[in-house]
Design a protein around this motif. Structure first.
Motif, PDB file in Angstrom:
ATOM      1  N   ILE A  51     -11.972  -1.491   0.422  1.00  0.00           N
ATOM      2  CA  ILE A  51     -10.947  -1.157   1.407  1.00  0.00           C
ATOM      3  C   ILE A  51     -11.157   0.259   1.941  1.00  0.00           C
ATOM      4  N   ASN A  52     -11.260   0.390   3.257  1.00  0.00           N
ATOM      5  CA  ASN A  52     -11.502   1.680   3.903  1.00  0.00           C
ATOM      6  C   ASN A  52     -10.173   2.403   4.120  1.00  0.00           C
ATOM      7  N   VAL A  53      -9.982   3.519   3.424  1.00  0.00           N
ATOM      8  CA  VAL A  53      -8.739   4.290   3.529  1.00  0.00           C
ATOM      9  C   VAL A  53      -8.946   5.617   4.248  1.00  0.00           C
ATOM     10  N   SER A  54     -10.080   5.767   4.943  1.00  0.00           N
ATOM     11  CA  SER A  54     -10.365   7.039   5.607  1.00  0.00           C
ATOM     12  C   SER A  54      -9.348   7.354   6.694  1.00  0.00           C
ATOM     13  N   GLY A  55      -8.731   6.303   7.271  1.00  0.00           N
ATOM     14  CA  GLY A  55      -7.736   6.510   8.315  1.00  0.00           C
ATOM     15  C   GLY A  55      -6.453   7.156   7.837  1.00  0.00           C
ATOM     16  N   LEU A  56      -6.275   7.266   6.519  1.00  0.00           N
ATOM     17  CA  LEU A  56      -5.068   7.907   5.985  1.00  0.00           C
ATOM     18  C   LEU A  56      -5.147   9.432   6.075  1.00  0.00           C
ATOM     19  N   ASN A  57      -6.391   9.941   6.220  1.00  0.00           N
ATOM     20  CA  ASN A  57      -6.609  11.383   6.371  1.00  0.00           C
ATOM     21  C   ASN A  57      -6.049  12.203   5.202  1.00  0.00           C
ATOM     22  N   ILE A  58      -6.200  11.655   3.994  1.00  0.00           N
ATOM     23  CA  ILE A  58      -5.881  12.407   2.785  1.00  0.00           C
ATOM     24  C   ILE A  58      -7.055  12.287   1.830  1.00  0.00           C
ATOM     25  N   SER A  59      -7.158  13.225   0.914  1.00  0.00           N
ATOM     26  CA  SER A  59      -8.301  13.215   0.002  1.00  0.00           C
ATOM     27  C   SER A  59      -8.202  12.060  -0.984  1.00  0.00           C
ATOM     28  N   SER A  60      -9.337  11.696  -1.532  1.00  0.00           N
ATOM     29  CA  SER A  60      -9.386  10.624  -2.531  1.00  0.00           C
ATOM     30  C   SER A  60      -8.520  10.973  -3.740  1.00  0.00           C
ATOM     31  N   ASP A  61      -8.568  12.234  -4.183  1.00  0.00           N
ATOM     32  CA  ASP A  61      -7.787  12.643  -5.352  1.00  0.00           C
ATOM     33  C   ASP A  61      -6.294  12.564  -5.073  1.00  0.00           C
ATOM     34  N   THR A  62      -5.896  13.001  -3.872  1.00  0.00           N
ATOM     35  CA  THR A  62      -4.473  12.942  -3.519  1.00  0.00           C
ATOM     36  C   THR A  62      -3.998  11.499  -3.457  1.00  0.00           C
ATOM     37  N   LEU A  63      -4.795  10.638  -2.848  1.00  0.00           N
ATOM     38  CA  LEU A  63      -4.427   9.230  -2.753  1.00  0.00           C
ATOM     39  C   LEU A  63      -4.300   8.608  -4.135  1.00  0.00           C
ATOM     40  N   GLN A  64      -5.229   8.917  -5.035  1.00  0.00           N
ATOM     41  CA  GLN A  64      -5.155   8.367  -6.386  1.00  0.00           C
ATOM     42  C   GLN A  64      -3.880   8.816  -7.100  1.00  0.00           C
ATOM     43  N   ARG A  65      -3.519  10.090  -6.945  1.00  0.00           N
ATOM     44  CA  ARG A  65      -2.286  10.573  -7.583  1.00  0.00           C
ATOM     45  C   ARG A  65      -1.070   9.818  -7.048  1.00  0.00           C
ATOM     46  N   GLN A  66      -1.050   9.568  -5.728  1.00  0.00           N
ATOM     47  CA  GLN A  66       0.081   8.848  -5.146  1.00  0.00           C
ATOM     48  C   GLN A  66       0.116   7.400  -5.608  1.00  0.00           C
ATOM     49  N   LEU A  67      -1.048   6.752  -5.666  1.00  0.00           N
ATOM     50  CA  LEU A  67      -1.088   5.357  -6.098  1.00  0.00           C
ATOM     51  C   LEU A  67      -0.613   5.223  -7.541  1.00  0.00           C
ATOM     52  N   VAL A  68      -1.085   6.119  -8.398  1.00  0.00           N
ATOM     53  CA  VAL A  68      -0.759   6.032  -9.825  1.00  0.00           C
ATOM     54  C   VAL A  68       0.674   6.495 -10.102  1.00  0.00           C
ATOM     55  N   ASP A  69       1.045   7.643  -9.551  1.00  0.00           N
ATOM     56  CA  ASP A  69       2.327   8.247  -9.925  1.00  0.00           C
ATOM     57  C   ASP A  69       3.505   7.750  -9.093  1.00  0.00           C
ATOM     58  N   VAL A  70       3.243   7.303  -7.864  1.00  0.00           N
ATOM     59  CA  VAL A  70       4.315   6.792  -7.003  1.00  0.00           C
ATOM     60  C   VAL A  70       4.284   5.265  -6.945  1.00  0.00           C
ATOM     61  N   GLY A  71       3.116   4.710  -6.659  1.00  0.00           N
ATOM     62  CA  GLY A  71       3.003   3.252  -6.552  1.00  0.00           C
ATOM     63  C   GLY A  71       2.880   2.551  -7.883  1.00  0.00           C
ATOM     64  N   HIS A  72       2.490   3.302  -8.929  1.00  0.00           N
ATOM     65  CA  HIS A  72       2.274   2.718 -10.268  1.00  0.00           C
ATOM     66  C   HIS A  72       1.297   1.541 -10.190  1.00  0.00           C
ATOM     67  N   VAL A  73       0.177   1.792  -9.509  1.00  0.00           N
ATOM     68  CA  VAL A  73      -0.860   0.771  -9.365  1.00  0.00           C
ATOM     69  C   VAL A  73      -2.213   1.414  -9.629  1.00  0.00           C
ATOM     70  N   GLY A  74      -3.092   0.668 -10.315  1.00  0.00           N
ATOM     71  CA  GLY A  74      -4.420   1.167 -10.654  1.00  0.00           C
ATOM     72  C   GLY A  74      -5.494   0.473  -9.841  1.00  0.00           C
ATOM     73  N   ILE A  75      -5.988   1.150  -8.808  1.00  0.00           N
ATOM     74  CA  ILE A  75      -7.065   0.640  -7.958  1.00  0.00           C
ATOM     75  C   ILE A  75      -8.184   1.670  -7.990  1.00  0.00           C
ATOM     76  N   MET A  76      -9.404   1.238  -8.176  1.00  0.00           N
ATOM     77  CA  MET A  76     -10.497   2.174  -8.394  1.00  0.00           C
ATOM     78  C   MET A  76     -10.812   2.988  -7.141  1.00  0.00           C
TER      79      MET A  76
END
Length: 388
Positions: free
Chosen positions: A328-353
């Motif tokens: 899945i291409n997430v480059s259009g979100l214009n946020i860093s990979s690390d920031t996105l991972q923190r949001q997915l894990v800590d806000v979405g509570h989902v683990g996607i590599m």
């Protein structure tokens, strides 16, 4: 024909599952829904369960041989179902895992400091397999999804022509993009390797999960010199915990060398009883399972595409040719990979590599081989994480 219910949710907690019981190892917390490691959340075929239960009833689990017709003929049968592939059973050797076989073949066909060429992004285990064996990673980047993951043939030819390049490591179908390489592409790749005296290793572990109109072609249909095909039924039939894989080595001298590595150097001449029996049972009797599984995972991939179009249009996803991995291409979100991972894990509570694990931080890799109920929950969590 057995009708499989892939919608059935099976609780895997408490089974020492890498994906479910050890989530914190990858994502730092346990209260998330995982879509990470590439096994499935589906039960194995009934043929496999029956074969294992029958063997469990015998109370002795001693050293067991793999080098016999029952094991090898099941593999030949599985590959020759397409009507045009031919496999010589003498080619087949056992290995405890595909990556073990790849690491062994790299050491056999190169020296410390030599180069191993690969298409990137690539399966993350290959980085360690190459670099921890003191070989040099020689990457050739595949184009993005909107360019059809096309091969840069000029770059490939240049890398293969370098004196230090001794091995090319292919994954077909490709992990993580899901690209299936055509017969014409494999022929061109094989010929380039031959001209440059580069040994070609093909990891075909996802070979059964291919979606029409695409078709899988084994590299050994193209040529049988300076080539190895590594495979296993473990991804398709969800049996990686039972241990076992195999390799096609058409050249006799290479087989002897590989078996010396396996038996004399590593003392791995005995097979996992249950891994061997699972593969025999699956390959001899579970075609209906694969047909239903691929139909289900294709529908799951289509669900991902539809959901993202409707709910997260800035996130792009193209249906893969194969595998149950959504790249899945997430480059259009214009946020860093690390920031996105923190949001997915800590806000979405989902683990996607994160895609940077595989060499491209613009992507996520989501394993969608799960019941629809879990997938839809995961997509909602993905949206919640993206929105922050």
């Amino acid at each position: 024909m057995t009708k499989y219910d892939f919608d059935r949710v099976i609780d895997r907690h408490g089974t020492f599952s890498t994906q479910w019981d050890y989530i914190a190892d990858r994502f730092g917390r346990n209260d998330i829904l995982p879509f990470s490691i590439s096994d499935t959340d589906f039960p194995v075929p009934v043929e496999v369960q029956d074969a294992l239960q029958k063997r469990f009833a015998h109370p002795i689990y001693g050293y067991t041989r793999w080098n016999h017709e029952t094991y090898k003929d099941s593999i030949v049968h599985w590959f020759e179902r397409d009507g045009h592939t031919k496999v010589d059973s003498d080619w087949i050797v056992y290995s405890p895992s595909v990556v073990f076989a790849i690491a062994t073949l790299i050491r056999m066909n190169s020296q410390v400091g030599d180069g191993v060429a690969v298409f990137t992004p690539m399966y993350d285990a290959f980085y360690g397999t190459i670099e921890k064996n003191d070989r040099i990673l020689m990457p050739i980047r595949l184009e993005a999804a909107d360019a059809g993951y096309q091969i840069d043939w000029d770059s490939l030819a240049t890398v293969l022509a370098e004196e230090r390049t001794k091995v090319f490591l292919l994954t077909n179908p490709h992990n993580p993009t899901g690209r299936v390489f055509s017969k014409a592409e494999l022929k061109k790749l094989y010929d380039l390797c031959q001209v440059n005296h580069v040994f070609l290793i093909s990891d075909d572990i996802h070979r059964d999960m291919v979606y029409l109109p695409h078709a899988y072609e084994p590299i050994t249909n193209i040529g049988t010199e300076n080539v190895a095909l590594c495979c296993s039924g473990s991804k398709t039939f969800n049996t990686p915990g039972l241990i076992g894989s195999y390799v096609f080595l058409p050249e006799p001298t290479l087989r002897v060398q590989f078996l010396t590595e396996l038996k004399q150097k590593n003392a791995l001449s005995s097979v996992s009883i249950f891994g061997m029996l699972a593969q025999i049972a699956a390959y001899n009797g579970s075609e209906d399972y694969v047909q239903q599984l691929t139909a289900y995972t294709k529908h799951n991939l289509e669900t991902v595409a539809s959901y993202l179009r409707q709910n997260l249009p800035e996130v792009k996803f193209s249906l893969p040719d194969a595998t149950y991995l959504a790249w899945i291409n997430v480059s259009g979100l214009n946020i860093s990979s690390d920031t996105l991972q923190r949001q997915l894990v800590d806000v979405g509570h989902v683990g996607i590599m994160p895609g940077k694990t595989y060499g491209d931080a613009r992507y996520l890799r989501m394993n969608i081989a799960c019941p629809q109920e879990k997938l839809l929950d995961g997509l909602e969590r993905l949206k919640k994480g993206v929105k922050g």
